[in-house]
Design a protein around this motif. Structure first.
Motif, PDB file in Angstrom:
ATOM      1  N   LEU A   6       0.826  -1.092   0.025  1.00  0.00           N
ATOM      2  CA  LEU A   6      -0.079  -0.218  -0.132  1.00  0.00           C
ATOM      3  C   LEU A   6       0.721   1.380   0.068  1.00  0.00           C
ATOM      4  O   LEU A   6       2.202   1.214   0.215  1.00  0.00           O
ATOM      5  CB  LEU A   6      -0.832  -0.123   1.401  1.00  0.00           C
ATOM      6  N   PRO A   8       0.884   4.354   2.004  1.00  0.00           N
ATOM      7  CA  PRO A   8       0.237   4.852   3.213  1.00  0.00           C
ATOM      8  C   PRO A   8       0.180   6.581   3.416  1.00  0.00           C
ATOM      9  O   PRO A   8      -0.732   7.040   3.904  1.00  0.00           O
ATOM     10  CB  PRO A   8       0.845   4.273   4.183  1.00  0.00           C
ATOM     11  N   PHE A   9       0.948   6.909   2.464  1.00  0.00           N
ATOM     12  CA  PHE A   9       1.295   8.707   2.649  1.00  0.00           C
ATOM     13  C   PHE A   9       1.121   9.361   1.301  1.00  0.00           C
ATOM     14  O   PHE A   9       2.020   9.275   0.454  1.00  0.00           O
ATOM     15  CB  PHE A   9       2.363   9.055   3.339  1.00  0.00           C
ATOM     16  N   THR A  16       6.279   3.052  -0.189  1.00  0.00           N
ATOM     17  CA  THR A  16       5.341   1.963  -0.139  1.00  0.00           C
ATOM     18  C   THR A  16       5.711   1.259   1.138  1.00  0.00           C
ATOM     19  O   THR A  16       6.718   1.130   1.798  1.00  0.00           O
ATOM     20  CB  THR A  16       5.245   1.198  -1.309  1.00  0.00           C
ATOM     21  N   LEU A  17       4.261   0.449   1.706  1.00  0.00           N
ATOM     22  CA  LEU A  17       4.524  -0.388   2.618  1.00  0.00           C
ATOM     23  C   LEU A  17       4.187  -1.725   2.138  1.00  0.00           C
ATOM     24  O   LEU A  17       3.033  -1.836   1.665  1.00  0.00           O
ATOM     25  CB  LEU A  17       3.880  -0.023   4.031  1.00  0.00           C
ATOM     26  N   GLN A  85       9.506   9.480   6.788  1.00  0.00           N
ATOM     27  CA  GLN A  85       8.735   8.069   6.563  1.00  0.00           C
ATOM     28  C   GLN A  85       8.576   6.908   7.427  1.00  0.00           C
ATOM     29  O   GLN A  85       7.679   6.585   7.793  1.00  0.00           O
ATOM     30  CB  GLN A  85       8.962   7.744   5.054  1.00  0.00           C
ATOM     31  N   THR A  89       5.511   5.762   9.643  1.00  0.00           N
ATOM     32  CA  THR A  89       5.014   4.467   9.379  1.00  0.00           C
ATOM     33  C   THR A  89       4.592   3.955  10.836  1.00  0.00           C
ATOM     34  O   THR A  89       3.647   3.062  10.943  1.00  0.00           O
ATOM     35  CB  THR A  89       6.107   3.644   8.746  1.00  0.00           C
ATOM     36  N   PHE A  92       1.199   5.290  11.478  1.00  0.00           N
ATOM     37  CA  PHE A  92       0.422   4.882  10.636  1.00  0.00           C
ATOM     38  C   PHE A  92      -0.036   3.299  11.357  1.00  0.00           C
ATOM     39  O   PHE A  92      -1.113   2.864  11.373  1.00  0.00           O
ATOM     40  CB  PHE A  92       0.943   4.468   9.317  1.00  0.00           C
ATOM     41  N   HIS A  96      -3.661   1.935  12.756  1.00  0.00           N
ATOM     42  CA  HIS A  96      -4.235   0.705  12.138  1.00  0.00           C
ATOM     43  C   HIS A  96      -3.841  -0.563  13.061  1.00  0.00           C
ATOM     44  O   HIS A  96      -3.786  -1.774  12.405  1.00  0.00           O
ATOM     45  CB  HIS A  96      -3.845   0.644  10.576  1.00  0.00           C
ATOM     46  N   TYR A 100      -4.324  -4.553  11.382  1.00  0.00           N
ATOM     47  CA  TYR A 100      -3.128  -5.354  11.058  1.00  0.00           C
ATOM     48  C   TYR A 100      -2.778  -6.070  12.123  1.00  0.00           C
ATOM     49  O   TYR A 100      -1.581  -6.950  11.818  1.00  0.00           O
ATOM     50  CB  TYR A 100      -2.028  -4.479  10.506  1.00  0.00           C
TER      51      TYR A 100
END
Length: 160
Positions: A6, A8-9, A16-17, A85, A89, A92, A96, A100
């Motif tokens: 995904l 995320p930002f 990406t993550l 980032q 993360t 994030f 979530h 997750y």
């Protein structure tokens, strides 16, 4: 296992993550797992695949949930973006955590080569974010490791 990537930002579309998450098991009854963020190296010129998925799968096999952070590189790495980032993360993942299966108090950061440097610098800038760090073949601020109030498992040799 769940596996997906995904962005995320929205402000960093090149970041990406990639997630490697355990499925829930009624037998094990684990609802929140230790989570590792993996930062591959590549000298800010590229991100090494051999320092990404093989590392993620190793941690996954040990019961961790894993996210590979493919941070900004080249001209997009200006202004400490990879460090920002990495910090974003963690935020994030905490936001979530339920989605997750992340234990928000057991988020770890590791990186190899340039990702190892990033691991050191991110932990020095924001030591409150991580349960522990494991920089591999990444110099940085190793001399200042004692100031971190977290476990540090560092690997670096003369040829790195």
């Amino acid at each position: 296992m769940k596996h997906f990537t995904l962005i995320p930002f929205p402000e960093y579309p090149d970041c990406t993550l990639t997630a490697y998450l355990h499925d829930q098991s009624p037998e094990l009854q684990i609802t929140a797992r230790r989570t590792v963020i993996v930062c591959p190296g590549g000298g800010y010129a590229f991100l090494s695949d051999r320092e990404a998925e093989p590392i993620a799968l190793s941690f996954l096999s040990q019961g961790f949930n894993v996210f590979i952070l493919r941070y900004s590189i080249c001209e997009n790495a200006a202004g400490s973006r990879p460090l920002i980032q990495a910090c974003k993360t963690v935020k994030f993942l905490r936001e979530h955590a339920e989605e997750y299966d992340v234990d928000p108090d057991r988020i770890y950061l590791t990186g190899l080569s340039m990702g190892g440097y990033g691991t050191w610098f991110t932990a020095m800038a924001r030591p409150d974010l991580f349960a522990a760090i494991a920089p591999v073949c990444g110099g940085g601020m190793a001399w200042n490791a004692a100031s971190l109030k977290m476990p540090v498992w560092a690997f670096h040799g003369m040829l790195d």
